[in-house]
Design a protein around this motif. Structure first.
Motif, mmCIF file in Angstrom:
data_model
loop_
_atom_site.group_PDB
_atom_site.id
_atom_site.type_symbol
_atom_site.label_atom_id
_atom_site.label_comp_id
_atom_site.label_asym_id
_atom_site.label_seq_id
_atom_site.Cartn_x
_atom_site.Cartn_y
_atom_site.Cartn_z
ATOM 1 N N PRO A 19 0.667 -1.617 0.116
ATOM 2 C CA PRO A 19 0.218 -0.555 -0.028
ATOM 3 C C PRO A 19 1.029 1.345 -0.188
ATOM 4 O O PRO A 19 2.107 1.491 0.545
ATOM 5 C CB PRO A 19 -0.271 -0.318 1.419
ATOM 6 C CG PRO A 19 0.171 -0.472 2.185
ATOM 7 C CD PRO A 19 0.563 -2.048 1.205
ATOM 8 N N ALA A 20 0.768 2.048 -0.732
ATOM 9 C CA ALA A 20 1.066 3.515 -0.734
ATOM 10 C C ALA A 20 0.030 4.805 -0.512
ATOM 11 O O ALA A 20 -0.576 4.211 0.013
ATOM 12 C CB ALA A 20 2.033 4.225 -2.430
ATOM 13 N N LEU A 21 0.911 5.800 -0.451
ATOM 14 C CA LEU A 21 0.425 7.008 0.396
ATOM 15 C C LEU A 21 -0.776 7.580 -0.182
ATOM 16 O O LEU A 21 -1.933 7.813 -0.096
ATOM 17 C CB LEU A 21 1.410 8.778 0.454
ATOM 18 C CG LEU A 21 0.367 9.905 1.177
ATOM 19 C CD1 LEU A 21 -0.445 8.974 2.614
ATOM 20 C CD2 LEU A 21 1.282 10.516 1.291
ATOM 21 N N SER A 22 0.091 7.510 -1.753
ATOM 22 C CA SER A 22 -1.472 7.499 -2.892
ATOM 23 C C SER A 22 -2.076 6.295 -3.619
ATOM 24 O O SER A 22 -3.153 6.962 -4.204
ATOM 25 C CB SER A 22 -0.608 8.211 -3.923
ATOM 26 O OG SER A 22 0.699 7.568 -4.313
ATOM 27 N N ALA A 23 -1.547 5.623 -3.235
ATOM 28 C CA ALA A 23 -2.859 4.318 -3.346
ATOM 29 C C ALA A 23 -2.780 3.293 -2.579
ATOM 30 O O ALA A 23 -2.212 2.212 -2.006
ATOM 31 C CB ALA A 23 -2.136 3.745 -4.522
ATOM 32 N N PRO A 24 -3.691 3.917 -1.479
ATOM 33 C CA PRO A 24 -3.836 3.038 -0.294
ATOM 34 C C PRO A 24 -4.491 1.519 -0.672
ATOM 35 O O PRO A 24 -5.270 1.165 -1.973
ATOM 36 C CB PRO A 24 -4.946 3.539 0.671
ATOM 37 C CG PRO A 24 -5.807 4.702 -0.669
ATOM 38 C CD PRO A 24 -4.159 4.702 -1.950
ATOM 39 N N GLY A 30 -11.410 -0.652 6.530
ATOM 40 C CA GLY A 30 -10.396 0.180 6.061
ATOM 41 C C GLY A 30 -10.008 0.428 4.868
ATOM 42 O O GLY A 30 -8.819 -0.866 4.980
ATOM 43 N N LEU A 31 -9.470 1.342 4.253
ATOM 44 C CA LEU A 31 -8.823 1.145 3.212
ATOM 45 C C LEU A 31 -7.356 1.933 4.462
ATOM 46 O O LEU A 31 -7.331 2.126 5.302
ATOM 47 C CB LEU A 31 -8.299 2.869 2.686
ATOM 48 C CG LEU A 31 -9.547 2.469 1.479
ATOM 49 C CD1 LEU A 31 -9.344 3.393 0.460
ATOM 50 C CD2 LEU A 31 -8.493 1.667 0.258
ATOM 51 N N GLN A 70 1.787 3.264 9.081
ATOM 52 C CA GLN A 70 0.974 2.912 8.323
ATOM 53 C C GLN A 70 -0.172 3.538 8.726
ATOM 54 O O GLN A 70 -0.662 2.897 9.829
ATOM 55 C CB GLN A 70 0.792 1.301 7.970
ATOM 56 C CG GLN A 70 1.520 0.892 6.960
ATOM 57 C CD GLN A 70 1.412 -0.778 7.008
ATOM 58 O OE1 GLN A 70 1.970 -1.197 6.199
ATOM 59 N NE2 GLN A 70 0.861 -1.632 7.897
ATOM 60 N N ALA A 71 -1.544 4.144 8.420
ATOM 61 C CA ALA A 71 -2.455 4.892 9.138
ATOM 62 C C ALA A 71 -3.415 3.665 8.376
ATOM 63 O O ALA A 71 -4.104 3.421 6.958
ATOM 64 C CB ALA A 71 -2.386 6.433 8.199
ATOM 65 N N ARG A 72 -4.635 3.315 9.272
ATOM 66 C CA ARG A 72 -5.469 2.505 8.723
ATOM 67 C C ARG A 72 -7.025 2.924 8.980
ATOM 68 O O ARG A 72 -7.005 4.166 9.727
ATOM 69 C CB ARG A 72 -5.238 1.201 10.043
ATOM 70 C CG ARG A 72 -4.757 0.378 10.522
ATOM 71 C CD ARG A 72 -4.384 -0.854 10.902
ATOM 72 N NE ARG A 72 -5.269 -1.448 10.493
ATOM 73 C CZ ARG A 72 -4.148 -2.753 9.469
ATOM 74 N NH1 ARG A 72 -3.546 -2.516 9.388
ATOM 75 N NH2 ARG A 72 -5.327 -3.547 8.669
ATOM 76 N N ALA A 79 -9.470 9.045 2.205
ATOM 77 C CA ALA A 79 -7.510 8.528 1.859
ATOM 78 C C ALA A 79 -6.947 9.755 0.687
ATOM 79 O O ALA A 79 -5.783 10.046 1.379
ATOM 80 C CB ALA A 79 -7.757 7.750 1.238
ATOM 81 N N PRO A 80 -7.810 10.389 -0.133
ATOM 82 C CA PRO A 80 -7.309 11.589 -0.901
ATOM 83 C C PRO A 80 -7.144 12.765 -0.021
ATOM 84 O O PRO A 80 -5.398 13.297 -0.544
ATOM 85 C CB PRO A 80 -8.045 11.658 -2.096
ATOM 86 C CG PRO A 80 -8.870 10.526 -2.213
ATOM 87 C CD PRO A 80 -8.756 9.484 -0.459
#
Length: 437
Positions: A19-24, A30-31, A70-72, A79-80
């Motif tokens: 997972p990435a910051l711009s691609a959770p 959740g994401l 990692q933020a859940r 997310a954006p």
């Protein structure tokens, strides 16, 4: 007892892309978005990241085994917004290929050489390479005290002395103990060779890994074991670092914020999320000791002797949709009841499914959740056939029987990992099924 079926859909059994910051990535709660850093940040900046995790997610943060935040609990809407607000903080975010160095790089008087210039040169030269595997990773290790030798790497450069010269041993695939030696190079040739290998892997497709280029190469035979990041370290120029961590790599944002406030109060200016789910705070000896006292009272791991630091547990159910067990509850009981077994010689792996995301390498002992209960695996990965299967209700009792057996049978000077290997899975299975060690 019969072994449970490990058949799953192919998609379920893949560990998947990062997972990435711009691609959770979607998980059970959740994401999930990963915030990967390449340098230290301040306690205030970490506290702000925690506030963003509360604002846009469920306020739960992970520190991964490789030291990524990692933020859940994010949503498609939030997310954006997290992405935008994190980038506005101007943090040293990693973009593109993961090129990792030990957390004490440049501050460790015991390292052969500061690995950061070589790592940065590779990072810059690799920017134009497309089509690499999502989890592609390089490690550039100056061979100091707190190393990354147990972490998987597609390409690994380790500093070595050759007479009066300093060179780089280049290895492919796996941890350092099983990496295949590609050669020994000076700085320029090490960088050029690493880039050439990345280009070859890109040409092979986005599923190719470093191990795919390692056929016929000799195995590295002189790797040294890693040490725990938890505890107090003396660094160069009078600096010290204290390694702390939330149990099983997961913390509530408010607890991390309180830790950051205390660090600021003590005059600590910088920190790094680091290997084995740790946070390394840099400051004076007195400040680091005081922060460790505060953190211990708050439930954080502060010492390599803490048995919780010797357990690799994924988020488990319900946080992960693939998981069938509450891994953290099982891990907490194991740490409380089987501390004598958890002597640091191995990582007890507690995983919610056979993917084994928390510990992709073989472990001396693994507890793996299945649809029917829990599989017990010895000296293997989580997907390996088990030596016994137990019900959820019998987990603690079964693990205690194994711990008792090791305590009784351990020879003088023998650690838990060696004892488990000598006993073998038949003896372990007999202990579990008989109800006695």
């Amino acid at each position: 007892m019969t072994a449970p079926s490990l058949e799953r859909k192919a998609l379920d059994m893949r560990r998947g892309a990062c997972p990435a910051l711009s691609a959770p990535m979607m998980t059970g709660d959740g994401l999930l978005a990963r915030i990967a850093l390449i340098d230290a940040i301040s306690p205030g900046q970490l506290a702000e990241l925690c506030r963003l995790a509360q604002r846009h997610g469920n306020g739960i943060l992970d520190i991964s085994a490789r030291g990524n935040l990692q933020a859940r609990g994010l949503t498609e809407i939030s997310a954006p917004m997290l992405d935008t607000e994190v980038r506005a903080l101007n943090l040293p975010l990693r973009e593109g290929l993961a090129v990792e160095v030990p957390p004490f790089a440049g501050l460790d008087e015991t390292e052969i050489v500061d690995p950061r210039p070589v790592a940065e040169a590779i990072r810059q030269a690799a920017r134009g390479i497309e089509g690499l595997a999502p989890k592609m990773c390089l490690v550039v290790d100056g061979h100091g005290r707190l190393r990354l030798s147990h972490l998987l790497a597609d390409i690994r450069l380790v500093a070595v002395r050759s007479g009066e010269n300093i060179c780089w041993k280049l290895m492919l695939g796996g941890p350092e103990t099983t990496g295949k030696i590609c050669g020994v190079f000076d700085d320029a040739d090490a960088i050029a060779t690493a880039i050439s290998l990345l280009q070859k892997l890109a040409a092979m497709g986005n599923k190719a890994r470093g191990s795919d280029l390692a056929n016929g190469l000799p195995v590295n035979a002189d790797a040294q074991p890693s040490i725990s990041p938890f505890g107090l370290f003396a660094l160069s120029n009078g600096f010290h670092a204290i390694g702390l961590g939330p149990a099983f790599g997961q913390a509530k944002a408010e607890n991390l914020i309180a830790l950051c406030y205390e660090a600021e109060r003590l005059g600590i200016k910088s920190l790094k999320p680091a290997l084995d789910h740790s946070l390394l705070f840099f400051g004076t000896h007195e400040a680091c000791k005081a922060l460790a006292t505060f953190a211990g009272r708050a439930g954080f791991i502060t010492s390599s002797a803490d048995p919780r630091g010797h357990i690799a547990a994924c988020p488990g159910s319900p946080a992960c949709t693939s998981a069938t067990i509450a891994t953290h509850a099982i891990a907490s009981e194991a740490a409380a009841e089987c501390a004598d077994l958890l002597d640091g010689s191995f990582k007890l792996h507690v995983t919610g499914c056979p993917k084994g995301c928390a510990h992709p390498e073989p472990s001396a002992l693994t507890l793996c959740g299945t649809a029917d209960g829990i599989s017990l695996i010895g000296r293997g990965k989580a997907a390996k056939p088990p030596f016994a299967s137990i019900s959820f209700a019998n987990t603690s009792a079964s693990l205690r029987r194994i711990a008792d057996l090791v305590r009784i049978e351990r020879r003088e000077g023998e650690n838990s990992a060696a004892c488990l290997a000598r006993l073998g899975t038949d003896r372990l299975a007999a202990a579990v099924t008989s109800g006695r060690p």
